[in-house]
Write an enzyme that holds these catalytic residues in place. Structure first.
Site, mmCIF file in Angstrom:
data_model
loop_
_atom_site.group_PDB
_atom_site.id
_atom_site.type_symbol
_atom_site.label_atom_id
_atom_site.label_comp_id
_atom_site.label_asym_id
_atom_site.label_seq_id
_atom_site.Cartn_x
_atom_site.Cartn_y
_atom_site.Cartn_z
ATOM 1 N N SER A 26 13.319 3.611 -7.395
ATOM 2 C CA SER A 26 12.374 2.868 -6.564
ATOM 3 C C SER A 26 12.141 3.567 -5.225
ATOM 4 O O SER A 26 11.374 3.075 -4.397
ATOM 5 C CB SER A 26 12.881 1.442 -6.327
ATOM 6 O OG SER A 26 14.202 1.457 -5.814
ATOM 7 N N ASN A 114 22.554 -5.754 -3.860
ATOM 8 C CA ASN A 114 21.834 -6.997 -4.167
ATOM 9 C C ASN A 114 21.564 -7.835 -2.920
ATOM 10 O O ASN A 114 20.458 -8.346 -2.735
ATOM 11 C CB ASN A 114 22.609 -7.820 -5.199
ATOM 12 C CG ASN A 114 22.758 -7.072 -6.508
ATOM 13 O OD1 ASN A 114 22.149 -6.010 -6.688
ATOM 14 N ND2 ASN A 114 23.566 -7.582 -7.418
ATOM 15 N N THR A 159 -25.811 -26.666 -0.426
ATOM 16 C CA THR A 159 -24.861 -27.055 -1.465
ATOM 17 C C THR A 159 -25.475 -26.557 -2.760
ATOM 18 O O THR A 159 -26.710 -26.542 -2.897
ATOM 19 C CB THR A 159 -24.642 -28.579 -1.544
ATOM 20 O OG1 THR A 159 -25.861 -29.187 -1.956
ATOM 21 C CG2 THR A 159 -24.216 -29.169 -0.209
ATOM 22 N N SER A 281 -27.502 4.484 -0.076
ATOM 23 C CA SER A 281 -27.483 4.833 -1.499
ATOM 24 C C SER A 281 -27.764 6.317 -1.642
ATOM 25 O O SER A 281 -28.549 6.879 -0.880
ATOM 26 C CB SER A 281 -28.559 4.027 -2.230
ATOM 27 O OG SER A 281 -28.914 4.672 -3.440
ATOM 28 N N ASN A 289 -26.283 -1.071 2.207
ATOM 29 C CA ASN A 289 -25.438 -1.911 1.357
ATOM 30 C C ASN A 289 -24.221 -2.468 2.106
ATOM 31 O O ASN A 289 -23.635 -1.777 2.941
ATOM 32 C CB ASN A 289 -24.953 -1.105 0.156
ATOM 33 C CG ASN A 289 -26.088 -0.716 -0.773
ATOM 34 O OD1 ASN A 289 -27.060 -1.468 -0.911
ATOM 35 N ND2 ASN A 289 -25.985 0.445 -1.377
ATOM 36 N N GLU A 294 -18.219 -6.267 0.208
ATOM 37 C CA GLU A 294 -17.972 -6.279 -1.241
ATOM 38 C C GLU A 294 -16.535 -5.862 -1.539
ATOM 39 O O GLU A 294 -15.899 -6.378 -2.457
ATOM 40 C CB GLU A 294 -18.951 -5.345 -1.943
ATOM 41 C CG GLU A 294 -20.373 -5.880 -1.916
ATOM 42 C CD GLU A 294 -21.383 -4.824 -2.322
ATOM 43 O OE1 GLU A 294 -21.820 -4.846 -3.463
ATOM 44 O OE2 GLU A 294 -21.724 -3.970 -1.489
ATOM 45 N N TYR A 321 21.142 -11.392 -9.699
ATOM 46 C CA TYR A 321 20.222 -10.261 -9.605
ATOM 47 C C TYR A 321 19.980 -9.646 -10.984
ATOM 48 O O TYR A 321 20.894 -9.508 -11.794
ATOM 49 C CB TYR A 321 20.783 -9.185 -8.657
ATOM 50 C CG TYR A 321 19.883 -7.960 -8.589
ATOM 51 C CD1 TYR A 321 18.773 -7.941 -7.754
ATOM 52 C CD2 TYR A 321 20.118 -6.861 -9.406
ATOM 53 C CE1 TYR A 321 17.924 -6.843 -7.730
ATOM 54 C CE2 TYR A 321 19.276 -5.758 -9.387
ATOM 55 C CZ TYR A 321 18.173 -5.758 -8.545
ATOM 56 O OH TYR A 321 17.335 -4.681 -8.526
ATOM 57 N N GLN A 326 13.281 -5.486 -8.981
ATOM 58 C CA GLN A 326 12.807 -4.304 -8.256
ATOM 59 C C GLN A 326 11.264 -4.263 -8.248
ATOM 60 O O GLN A 326 10.661 -3.633 -7.391
ATOM 61 C CB GLN A 326 13.371 -3.037 -8.914
ATOM 62 C CG GLN A 326 12.951 -1.745 -8.253
ATOM 63 C CD GLN A 326 13.836 -0.584 -8.698
ATOM 64 O OE1 GLN A 326 14.970 -0.484 -8.252
ATOM 65 N NE2 GLN A 326 13.333 0.268 -9.565
HETATM 66 N N1 ARG Z 1 16.309 -0.850 -5.893
HETATM 67 C C1 ARG Z 1 16.855 -2.121 -6.192
HETATM 68 C C2 ARG Z 1 15.785 -3.212 -6.022
HETATM 69 O O1 ARG Z 1 14.792 -2.913 -5.448
HETATM 70 C C3 ARG Z 1 17.964 -2.421 -5.257
HETATM 71 C C4 ARG Z 1 19.009 -3.329 -5.786
HETATM 72 C C5 ARG Z 1 19.732 -2.673 -6.896
HETATM 73 N N2 ARG Z 1 20.874 -3.397 -7.282
HETATM 74 C C6 ARG Z 1 21.482 -3.108 -8.405
HETATM 75 N N3 ARG Z 1 22.563 -3.772 -8.669
HETATM 76 N N4 ARG Z 1 21.035 -2.225 -9.224
HETATM 77 O O2 ARG Z 1 15.892 -4.303 -6.473
#
Ligand code: ARG
Length: 462
Positions: A26, A114, A159, A281, A289, A294, A321, A326
């Site tokens: 991530s 977590n 309306t 355009s 436009n 939009e 968790y 994630q």
């Molecule tokens: N990258 C993880 C998330 O965004 C962080 C927590 C990961 N915890 C774990 N026990 N793998 O949720």
């Protein structure tokens, strides 16, 4: 981090599959949590020191190490170039260990990623909510300035997108001001439930280190500590609430966008778009436009999508968790980014449009928008409203047949439908009178609107 150890390597003998490792990562997006995570880590280190789990010297080293990392993140353009870091939490720990050695390895005592990620995300979101309220206020100010720029102006009200009754231009502006006022309330409400400290919940069961969680909460500006560790690490309600509040902001912006788009067409012609917010355009030389509007209308879709993604991601998850969670980050990050930029663009649009007062007033005076006035007039003279409505319906039909507006019909002709009509009817049918009679609270009479405008200003300044 390829040459550094993973956070969880001890139990493993084999290497992770490369595709899975990439899928699992991530860091590509959660690096946005770098500063909040560093901030929470500082306070956690202090908590460990106070609990006797770190010596003063170790705690000092950690603080200096985190300071160095923060400084480097702000000054080194390639600081985040790390193809191997799993997430921002392991990235920070690995960098800290590389910098200060063993003391860095002690920082993770008493916490888990977590509770760490939940804490960093809440800190991040709290700042975003505050900034977003500021952007909502800027859009509200732009609406008030637009109302002030055309204080006497009148607009046809619709309306079903059919001409209905005239309203003050400022009344229209204030309608959107009200929507944004509710949005601000909602953001503040979401902030309350976001501003609770999960740190100290550790992986799921709480921590065995005697960390003073109240002190940690205080140092991080949280209003409260979470009451249940299982809940705290698995709770993303605040993300859903944020996305829902953001979705309503986008609903409001998209409706405003649509009104302006329609009013800026040649067919309506009430609003002129400034060059600063319009595009041409590539083919048709005459075009101007409303792309800015939009896009605001279109981008509402992704915010609604994120709201549904978050709900669906959470649905049926077992405690506590799970890695599914994630997926919260990109949804929340993109929601915040989209709403911030949409509010900014909308404020810019509002400062770059102009009402064509003459044309709007002309339109407001035509199209039988005073028919209700005539029914009220007859009702005031004693005719039951239902009968008055019926009589005026027939008068309108006759007027359409003759190609005249109601106030252009000769008195005698109107009297054929109801003898209650007298010469004073023309005053009652005037645009001024039509507006002035809407004088109850919340109505569009010029006096009420002037009051509402002043109250709206005061609500922002107060
Ligand atoms: N990258 C993880 C998330 O965004 C962080 C927590 C990961 N915890 C774990 N026990 N793998 O949720």
């Amino acid at each position: 981090m390829s040459d550094e150890k993973k956070l969880w390597g001890g139990r493993f003998t084999g290497r992770a599959n490369a595709r899975f490792a990439a899928y699992n990562r991530s860091f590509g997006f959660d690096r946005a949590l770098f500063l909040p995570d560093v901030r929470a880590s500082r306070v956690h280190a202090e908590g460990l020191r106070a609990a006797g789990a770190l010596t003063d010297a170790e705690a000092e080293q950690i603080q200096e190490g985190l300071n160095t990392l923060q400084w480097r993140s702000e000054t080194e353009s390639d600081f985040f170039d790390d193809d191997a870091a799993e997430d921002v939490h392991s990235f920070i720990e690995a960098r800290l260990v590389a910098l200060i050695g063993d003391a860095g390895r002690k920082l993770h005592a008493g916490r888990s990623r977590n509770d760490q990620v939940a804490t960093a995300l809440r800190l991040w979101l709290r700042d975003q909510i505050d900034a977003m309220e500021g952007n909502v206020i800027r859009a509200q100010r732009a609406l008030l300035d637009l109302a002030d720029a055309h204080r006497e102006a009148v607009l046809p009200g619709y309306t079903h997108l059919q001409r209905a009754q005239p309203v003050m231009w400022a009344h229209w502006c204030l309608a959107y001001f009200e929507m944004l006022a509710r949005d601000r309330e909602r953001l503040r409400d979401v902030r309350c439930r976001t501003n609770v400290l999960p740190l100290g919940s550790a992986a799921l069961a709480g921590t065995s280190y005697p960390i003073d969680r109240e002190a940690v909460a205080h140092a991080l500006g949280f209003d409260a500590v979470s009451r249940n560790s299982l809940d705290a690490v698995s709770d993303r309600d605040f993300c859903v609430e944020f996305a829902a509040a953001a979705s309503l902001i986008m609903v409001h912006l998209s409706r405003l966008a649509e009104d302006v788009i329609v009013y800026a067409t040649t067919e309506f012609g009430f609003i002129e778009l400034g060059d600063a917010i319009s595009t041409g355009s590539s083919l048709m030389p005459q075009k101007k436009n409303p792309d800015a509007l939009e896009l605001v209308r279109g981008k509402s879709a992704r915010v609604f999508g994120h709201t549904l993604s978050l709900l669906t991601m959470l649905k049926g998850l077992p405690l506590a968790y799970n890695k599914d969670m994630q997926e919260d980050k990109e949804a929340v990050f993109d929601t915040a980014h989209t709403v911030h930029t949409s509010l900014e663009v909308m404020a810019t649009v509002l400062r770059n449009i102009r009402l064509r007062e003459e044309r709007a007033r002309e339109a407001a005076a035509r199209g039988y928008m005073n028919a209700t006035e005539l029914a009220d007039y007859l009702a005031r003279k004693g005719l039951p409203f239902r009968e008055a409505h019926e009589a005026v319906g027939r008068i309108v039909l006759a007027a359409i047949g003759r190609g005249l507006e109601l106030h252009e019909l000769p008195l005698e002709e109107m009297r054929e439908f109801s003898p209650l009509v007298e010469a004073d009817v023309y005053a009652a049918l005037s645009l001024e009178q039509t507006l002035a009679t809407k004088s109850q609270a919340g109505g569009t009479s010029p006096a009420r609107v002037a009051e509402a405008l002043a109250a709206a200003r005061a609500s922002l300044d107060g």
